[in-house]
Design a protein around this motif. Structure first.
Motif, PDB file in Angstrom:
ATOM      1  N   THR A   1     -11.761  19.744   5.346  1.00  0.00           N
ATOM      2  CA  THR A   1     -12.728  19.722   6.445  1.00  0.00           C
ATOM      3  C   THR A   1     -13.812  18.685   6.192  1.00  0.00           C
ATOM      4  O   THR A   1     -14.241  17.963   7.100  1.00  0.00           O
TER       5      THR A   1
ATOM      6  N   GLU B   1     -14.836  15.395   8.510  1.00  0.00           N
ATOM      7  CA  GLU B   1     -16.185  15.035   8.954  1.00  0.00           C
ATOM      8  C   GLU B   1     -16.557  13.629   8.493  1.00  0.00           C
ATOM      9  O   GLU B   1     -17.204  12.866   9.234  1.00  0.00           O
ATOM     10  N   GLN B   2     -16.147  13.279   7.278  1.00  0.00           N
ATOM     11  CA  GLN B   2     -16.427  11.928   6.779  1.00  0.00           C
ATOM     12  C   GLN B   2     -15.680  10.884   7.606  1.00  0.00           C
ATOM     13  O   GLN B   2     -16.212   9.806   7.884  1.00  0.00           O
TER      14      GLN B   2
ATOM     15  N   LYS C   1     -17.440  10.306  10.868  1.00  0.00           N
ATOM     16  CA  LYS C   1     -18.616   9.451  10.655  1.00  0.00           C
ATOM     17  C   LYS C   1     -18.221   7.983  10.552  1.00  0.00           C
ATOM     18  O   LYS C   1     -18.941   7.100  11.030  1.00  0.00           O
TER      19      LYS C   1
ATOM     20  N   LYS D   1     -18.199  13.905  20.242  1.00  0.00           N
ATOM     21  CA  LYS D   1     -18.745  15.255  20.390  1.00  0.00           C
ATOM     22  C   LYS D   1     -18.068  15.995  21.548  1.00  0.00           C
ATOM     23  O   LYS D   1     -17.742  17.184  21.441  1.00  0.00           O
TER      24      LYS D   1
ATOM     25  N   ASN E   1      -8.412  19.662  12.778  1.00  0.00           N
ATOM     26  CA  ASN E   1      -9.244  18.457  12.674  1.00  0.00           C
ATOM     27  C   ASN E   1      -8.947  17.677  11.402  1.00  0.00           C
ATOM     28  O   ASN E   1      -9.100  16.451  11.362  1.00  0.00           O
TER      29      ASN E   1
END
Length: 385
Positions: free
Chosen positions: A13, A17-18, A21, A35, A54
């Motif tokens: 996870t 997220e990285q 980014k 988003k 994800n």
């Protein structure tokens, strides 16, 4: 196994997220879109739709989702990614199960196999996968020096969708593999291949060493007109009229590297006319009788198999055996119509009569009118019974 996979998903996870980014850092305008995409993914997941995790979404997957404008298109793409994720998970589970089922070698279970006292070595030479790989590559190196040239035109990536580009890359990989294991392979040249295109990136994922200098594959970003003499080039396109009845061992044949599932525009015909090249098509209509509704297009790996066989034997009946049997009519179903004077195939599907005709256009039109009337009468008769 399920707990292990769930634990790895939690660990990934942070990587997801990285990755998000990094996508936002490449283009800050994507922050709001991502988003919205994350919210859309969560809503689809809560509704029970097939959506990947994800952690499975790579950078190129996110970029493709951002490129799609409609919600329906994104949902279809997410369903495809979900199936791909589950396929990889099943392959990983089978791999782990296979490793667990392996038993250590011992003298007790060696009764049905020849073993020897010196570390269980046999008198037979062990052939490794690397040895077989080097053997096949040696054939291609020989073809680079003495073999006949074959060009794959990879300049149609802009005309294809992302999924079609990925499918085309898989077919190019299979084309390379089928050519490599042949006794007399072609000297392959991939021309008009833009290294930044989605086709080239997908092909690089299939063949990781394709850009290495020792790899026996010719890759050119420039056109084939700048590499080969124009009078030797022959473009193979299914949209032209002239058939390739005799194989020319001195010619340089060109195959269009395109997968057109959504549309069937004559792009290769237009390009060959624009460049002033000779054009030919495979004589599939002369030697095969197609089923009603089946497409007459062949994949790239089927094309290379047909060309390799016609180069070796010169027999079209033998070379066209690589056309899928589901597309052609069995010889037992072909009947000769004495009233019309040509072969036809009649199939009864329980609702009426469908006819597939070989003949002149005007005769075919007359026959189709007769068959449409006969089909109506046939349905009326069935309804009465």
């Amino acid at each position: 196994c399920y707990n292990t996979m769930q634990k790895s998903e939690i660990e990934n996870t942070g990587d997801a997220e990285q990755l998000i980014k990094q996508v936002i850092a490449a283009n800050p305008e994507f922050e709001m879109k991502i988003k919205v995409l994350l919210l859309e993914l969560e809503v689809l997941r809560q509704d029970g739709n097939r959506v990947p995790s994800n952690s499975f979404l790579r950078k190129d997957y996110w970029q493709e989702l951002l490129r799609l404008n409609t919600r329906t298109a994104r949902k279809k793409y997410l369903t495809f990614l979900f199936k791909l994720e589950k396929k990889k998970e099943n392959m990983q589970l089978k791999k782990e199960k296979k490793q667990q089922d392996k038993k250590p070698k011992s003298d007790e279970n060696a009764e049905d196999h020849l073993t020897y006292s010196l570390m269980h070595n046999t008198i037979l030479l062990r052939v490794y996968d690397s040895t077989i790989n080097n053997f096949y590559n040696s054939r291609l190196i020989k073809a680079l020096m003495f073999g006949q040239k074959l060009i794959v035109d990879c300049g149609y990536y802009k005309e294809m969708t992302t999924r079609e580009n990925v499918n085309c890359a898989k077919q190019l990989m299979l084309l390379f593999a089928e050519n490599r294991i042949n006794d007399d392979p072609y000297d392959l040249h991939l021309c008009n291949l833009n290294k930044q295109s989605s086709l080239a990136q997908a092909l690089h994922r299939q063949i990781a060493t394709m850009y290495e200098p020792w790899f026996p594959l010719n890759i050119h970003q420039e056109s084939y007109l700048e590499i080969f003499p124009k009078d030797k080039l022959i473009y193979l396109t299914p949209h032209c009229r002239q058939e390739m009845l005799d194989y020319d061992h001195d010619a340089v044949y060109i195959i269009g590297g395109i997968v057109d599932k959504s549309k069937s525009d004559p792009l290769s015909l237009a390009k060959a006319k624009r460049e002033g090249l000779r054009m030919l098509k495979l004589p599939v209509d002369r030697y095969l009788q197609w089923r009603a509704g089946s497409g007459k297009n062949l994949t790239l790996n089927q094309m290379i198999l047909v060309l390799l066989d016609i180069k070796a034997t010169g027999d079209w009946n033998y070379a066209l055996r690589h056309v899928p049997r589901r597309k052609v009519v069995d010889e037992g179903n072909i009947t000769y119509d004495q009233t019309l004077g040509y072969d036809r195939t009649i199939e009864d599907d329980g609702r009426g009569i469908r006819s597939e005709v070989k003949g002149e256009p005007n005769i075919r039109d007359q026959h189709n009118k007769r068959m449409s009337i006969f089909s109506i009468l046939y349905r009326v008769q069935i309804s009465r019974h």
